[in-house]
Design a protein around this motif. Structure first.
Motif, PDB file in Angstrom:
ATOM      1  N   VAL A 166       0.760  -1.224   0.138  1.00 60.01           N
ATOM      2  CA  VAL A 166       0.042   0.022  -0.065  1.00 60.01           C
ATOM      3  C   VAL A 166       1.010   1.323   0.144  1.00 60.01           C
ATOM      4  O   VAL A 166       0.477   2.414  -0.781  1.00 60.01           O
TER       5      VAL A 166
ATOM      6  N   VAL B  87       0.891   4.251  -2.529  1.00 56.93           N
ATOM      7  CA  VAL B  87       0.614   5.922  -2.055  1.00 56.93           C
ATOM      8  C   VAL B  87       1.657   6.656  -2.566  1.00 56.93           C
ATOM      9  O   VAL B  87       1.335   7.757  -3.098  1.00 56.93           O
TER      10      VAL B  87
ATOM     11  N   ARG C 292       1.680  12.889  -8.946  1.00 60.08           N
ATOM     12  CA  ARG C 292       0.960  13.892  -8.817  1.00 60.08           C
ATOM     13  C   ARG C 292       1.633  15.309  -8.412  1.00 60.08           C
ATOM     14  O   ARG C 292       1.135  16.351  -8.736  1.00 60.08           O
TER      15      ARG C 292
ATOM     16  N   ARG D  74      -4.285   5.860   8.182  1.00 59.31           N
ATOM     17  CA  ARG D  74      -4.959   5.070   7.177  1.00 59.31           C
ATOM     18  C   ARG D  74      -4.289   5.837   5.640  1.00 59.31           C
ATOM     19  O   ARG D  74      -3.648   6.870   5.642  1.00 59.31           O
ATOM     20  N   PRO D  75      -4.205   5.111   4.633  1.00 62.94           N
ATOM     21  CA  PRO D  75      -3.617   5.540   3.550  1.00 62.94           C
ATOM     22  C   PRO D  75      -3.822   6.948   3.131  1.00 62.94           C
ATOM     23  O   PRO D  75      -3.296   7.972   2.683  1.00 62.94           O
ATOM     24  N   ASP D  76      -5.283   7.394   3.175  1.00 63.12           N
ATOM     25  CA  ASP D  76      -5.802   8.623   2.774  1.00 63.12           C
ATOM     26  C   ASP D  76      -5.334   9.556   3.822  1.00 63.12           C
ATOM     27  O   ASP D  76      -5.149  10.835   3.330  1.00 63.12           O
ATOM     28  N   THR D  77      -5.235   9.429   5.027  1.00 63.37           N
ATOM     29  CA  THR D  77      -4.429  10.322   5.961  1.00 63.37           C
ATOM     30  C   THR D  77      -2.811  10.535   5.531  1.00 63.37           C
ATOM     31  O   THR D  77      -2.445  11.481   5.427  1.00 63.37           O
TER      32      THR D  77
ATOM     33  N   LEU E  41      -2.927  12.982   2.452  1.00 64.49           N
ATOM     34  CA  LEU E  41      -3.344  13.981   2.915  1.00 64.49           C
ATOM     35  C   LEU E  41      -2.164  15.080   3.491  1.00 64.49           C
ATOM     36  O   LEU E  41      -1.467  15.952   3.185  1.00 64.49           O
TER      37      LEU E  41
ATOM     38  N   GLY F  46      -9.533  14.562   7.274  1.00 69.73           N
ATOM     39  CA  GLY F  46      -9.990  13.710   5.989  1.00 69.73           C
ATOM     40  C   GLY F  46     -11.346  14.237   5.577  1.00 69.73           C
ATOM     41  O   GLY F  46     -11.675  14.509   4.633  1.00 69.73           O
TER      42      GLY F  46
ATOM     43  N   GLU G 209     -15.436   8.921   3.427  1.00 75.10           N
ATOM     44  CA  GLU G 209     -14.002   8.566   3.458  1.00 75.10           C
ATOM     45  C   GLU G 209     -13.940   7.071   2.746  1.00 75.10           C
ATOM     46  O   GLU G 209     -14.880   6.342   2.972  1.00 75.10           O
ATOM     47  N   THR G 210     -12.936   6.878   2.285  1.00 76.76           N
ATOM     48  CA  THR G 210     -12.790   5.639   1.258  1.00 76.76           C
ATOM     49  C   THR G 210     -12.746   4.509   2.461  1.00 76.76           C
ATOM     50  O   THR G 210     -13.174   3.405   2.271  1.00 76.76           O
ATOM     51  N   PHE G 211     -12.143   4.805   3.408  1.00 80.66           N
ATOM     52  CA  PHE G 211     -12.304   3.880   4.779  1.00 80.66           C
ATOM     53  C   PHE G 211     -12.830   4.567   5.761  1.00 80.66           C
ATOM     54  O   PHE G 211     -12.774   5.583   6.241  1.00 80.66           O
TER      55      PHE G 211
ATOM     56  N   GLU H 256     -12.006  11.986  -0.128  1.00 83.66           N
ATOM     57  CA  GLU H 256     -11.194  12.659   0.120  1.00 83.66           C
ATOM     58  C   GLU H 256     -10.209  12.693  -1.055  1.00 83.66           C
ATOM     59  O   GLU H 256      -9.451  13.438  -1.194  1.00 83.66           O
ATOM     60  N   GLU H 257     -10.397  11.599  -2.126  1.00 84.42           N
ATOM     61  CA  GLU H 257      -9.602  11.493  -3.391  1.00 84.42           C
ATOM     62  C   GLU H 257     -10.295  12.509  -4.520  1.00 84.42           C
ATOM     63  O   GLU H 257      -9.807  12.915  -5.261  1.00 84.42           O
TER      64      GLU H 257
ATOM     65  N   TYR I 108      -7.367   3.919  -1.833  1.00 84.09           N
ATOM     66  CA  TYR I 108      -6.595   2.608  -1.662  1.00 84.09           C
ATOM     67  C   TYR I 108      -7.579   1.370  -1.146  1.00 84.09           C
ATOM     68  O   TYR I 108      -6.930   0.505  -0.583  1.00 84.09           O
TER      69      TYR I 108
ATOM     70  N   ARG J  59      -7.800   0.365  -5.953  1.00 82.20           N
ATOM     71  CA  ARG J  59      -6.574  -0.192  -6.381  1.00 82.20           C
ATOM     72  C   ARG J  59      -6.670  -0.816  -7.644  1.00 82.20           C
ATOM     73  O   ARG J  59      -5.428  -0.977  -8.448  1.00 82.20           O
TER      74      ARG J  59
END
Lengths: 105, 548
Positions: free
Chosen positions: A58, A62, A69, A85-88, A91, B226, B416-418, B459-460, B484, B489
């Motif tokens: 992951v 990421v 980007r 988490r990957p979204d955090t 960010l 997020g 949020e994705t998760f 958030e993406e 993710y 993915r």
């Protein structure tokens, strides 16, 4: 703990003049990112210390998306991860590259 | 000779049977069970007022205690299955069949009982759908309702939580049914008449006030960065370009974040007066800063919210209030308002699949739907134009003739994705389908159908499904904002890049959103205490939300 290291060749140098910046905190589900302008313009590196073991795949995804980007040329990121988490993570990396791109010392 | 008034005669017999326990219409609480045994017959359709918030708890307990030889096999037709007693009725055999809409707090137990065969399920409805059936094929023979006070004649004051009561009473009283109300007090006169006395047959005074569930309070202290980023994407990527003024918000933290960003981020973008002015919405405490900053002109509510009464009273320019000054809510009207007069629904869900279908049902929890499916559905009967509705319609069918082209309701799923405990929001196959297979249901319990969903925000980024021309584009647009998660993915990176070039997918950087703004300092209130302060001390949060 697990240590991960990523090195990428990038298209362009990160903007701004600031030499370093720090965002986030070391806490459960969060992470701290120190970014320093110490590498040649076409390189970037990320050193990660993470509390969560077995998420290398992951992280690879990421980090790959982030470099694609933002093209953070010349920057080295040192990351202390508390199992975010990957979204955090995404960010925080975006915040770090934005903060160092601001003018200032 | 044919007789045409059998039902009226049968009702009169039942009333006469109950009258022996009453003085006028008033029955003592200790006689409530005997009253129910006198007026209810085996197999009756009974509406036990379980709303979203207000609960006829005394009558639930009284019904649970009936002699099974006199009352059994009831068919419960109620919008909310909320109290444990609502399900105890099925365990005990008082009730057998269930048609309902929402079961939030009992979602795990109702799932177990459905699998265990304890409940014969009619259907899980949307609110308006169940209310509609009250007037066609699910008309109650007996309605057990809750009100704040009654006078001796039986005029009822429901207080701010009027909710489903007028609808339930209308369907029951005008079709030869019996209406029994539990009230907190019997007064000389009621503050206002929400239900006229000639529709009420018996009144039971409860020793303690009916139970009200605080469902719409989200503590700003729990909002994450997020969620703030996602909220900024929604404001800049959807509210602003469509100019959404009339809308409904779901109850999650993402929409609470939007409410708290209006006076800060929204102000900075110059959107005040241009977006979020008219709501179909419960009195969300998180909206207080936006109201106080002059953003919100009008709100109609399904029900009330614990602690908001004095604030609402003092802000009658914004809320609907009665001659007594307190909120008048009405679920059926507000659902209708959300369906027909709002241009956007935005809310969260637990699972979204590759077609955009969403559900809050998992294999171990059946929470029902609440209001989301009515809010989150295109109203095919709508005929009045508005800018967001026409713009969405034009995006969906750019080649259609303008004068014949339907507009589209904006139906936005945000999250949020998760989610909680790192459970992915996006799945290849909904749990709802697995559940339908296991229970042999003819329909999977889908909350919002994919063909009604116009946008997904994470958030993406923002995925605009109106601009997708093929099923494959739609799938990749969804994968393209799924982060993710496994679904995210497995995206086709080339196709997602092309969708982004066309503006089908928009990332924070495409919308000029600075990630450094995703900070809790951007929230107009960062705690419940901040909300109290914004309200000038009028908001009185329930104790579980107080930490001072």
């Amino acid at each position: 703990m697990e240590d991960l290291r990523f090195q990428h060749r990038v298209r362009t140098r990160a903007g701004g003049t600031r030499q370093s910046a720090i965002v986030g905190v070391v806490a459960s589900g969060n992470l701290e990112v120190l970014v320093e302008r110490v590498l040649p313009d076409a390189e970037c590196a990320l050193d990660i210390k993470t509390a969560a073991i077995g998420f290398g795949e992951v992280w690879t995804a990421v980090v790959g998306d982030f470099v694609e980007r933002y093209s953070p040329g010349g920057l080295r990121f040192s990351i202390n991860d508390g199992g975010a988490r990957p979204d955090t993570v995404s960010l925080r990396l975006a915040q770090a590259v934005r903060l160092i791109a601001e003018n200032g010392q | 000779m044919t007789t045409w008034q059998n039902n009226r005669a049968a009702r009169d017999v039942r009333i006469a049977a109950g009258a022996g326990l009453a003085r006028g219409k008033v029955v003592e609480a200790r006689d409530a069970t005997r009253l129910l045994e006198a007026v209810i017959r085996p197999g009756d359709r009974v509406c036990l007022e379980g709303d979203n918030q207000k609960q006829a708890d005394l009558l639930s307990q009284a019904l649970l205690a009936v002699d099974l030889s006199r009352v059994n096999d009831l068919h419960m037709v109620q919008s909310g299955v909320v109290l444990p007693e609502h399900l105890d009725l099925f365990d005990r055999g008082v009730a057998k069949r269930l048609d309902y809409a929402y079961s939030g707090p009992q979602s795990a137990r109702i799932a177990r009982m459905l699998f265990g065969g304890k409940i014969e399920l009619g259907a899980v409805h949307t609110y308006l759908e169940l209310f509609a059936r009250y007037f066609i094929d699910l008309t109650p023979q007996v309605a057990l309702i809750a009100a704040v006070s009654a006078d001796r004649e039986g005029n009822l004051y429901t207080g701010p939580n009027t909710e489903d009561t007028p609808t339930v009473v209308e369907a029951t009283a005008f079709k030869d049914g019996i209406v029994i109300a539990q009230v907190n007090e019997i007064a000389e006169t009621v503050p206002r008449v929400d239900i006229p006395s000639d529709r009420v047959h018996f009144i039971v005074k409860s020793d303690k006030p009916f139970f009200v569930e605080p469902l719409f309070t989200r503590d700003p202290a729990a909002i994450t960065e997020g969620q703030i980023l996602t909220a900024m994407l929604a404001i800049k990527g959807i509210y602003a370009p469509y100019g959404v003024q009339r809308l409904n918000h779901g109850i999650g933290f993402s929409t609470a974040a939007i409410e708290l960003l209006l006076p800060t981020y929204g102000e900075r973008l110059g959107l005040k007066g241009k977006i979020a002015t008219h709501f179909a919405l419960n009195p969300h405490p998180a909206l207080i800063p936006a109201i106080e900053s002059g953003w919100v002109r009008q709100i109609h509510s399904f029900g009330s919210e614990v602690g908001m009464d004095e604030y609402i009273r003092a802000r009658s320019d914004v809320y609907f209030t009665g001659p007594d000054g307190s909120l008048r809510s009405n679920r059926a009207f507000c659902q209708t308002a959300g369906l027909y007069a709002c241009d956007m629904f935005i809310g969260s869900t637990l699972q979204i699949d590759l077609q955009g279908n969403s559900s809050t049902v998992t294999t171990s929890r059946i929470a029902g739907f609440g209001g989301a499916p009515n809010m989150g559905a295109d109203a095919r009967g709508r005929r009045h134009p508005s800018e967001p509705w026409l713009k969405a319609g034009a995006e969906a069918a750019p080649d259609g003739a303008a004068l014949l082209r339907r507009g589209r309701k904006l139906v936005v799923q945000i999250g949020e994705t998760f989610g909680d405990k790192n459970v992915p929001l996006f799945v290849e196959k909904l749990d709802a389908i697995e559940l339908a297979e296991k229970l042999n249901l003819e329909l999977a319990p889908i909350m919002i159908y994919g063909d009604d969903v116009t946008h997904i925000v994470t958030e993406e980024g923002v995925a605009n499904l109106l601009l997708c021309r093929t099923a494959r584009e739609r799938e990749q647009a969804i994968r393209g904002v799924a982060g993710y998660t496994d679904v995210g993915r497995r995206r086709d990176h080339g196709m997602v890049a092309r969708l982004r070039e066309r503006g089908v997918i928009r990332r924070p950087e495409d919308l000029g959103i600075n990630p450094l703004d995703a900070d809790r300092s951007l929230l107009a209130a960062r705690s419940i205490k901040d909300l109290v302060r914004w309200s000038g001390g009028l908001y009185a949060p329930p104790s579980k939300f107080r930490n001072w």
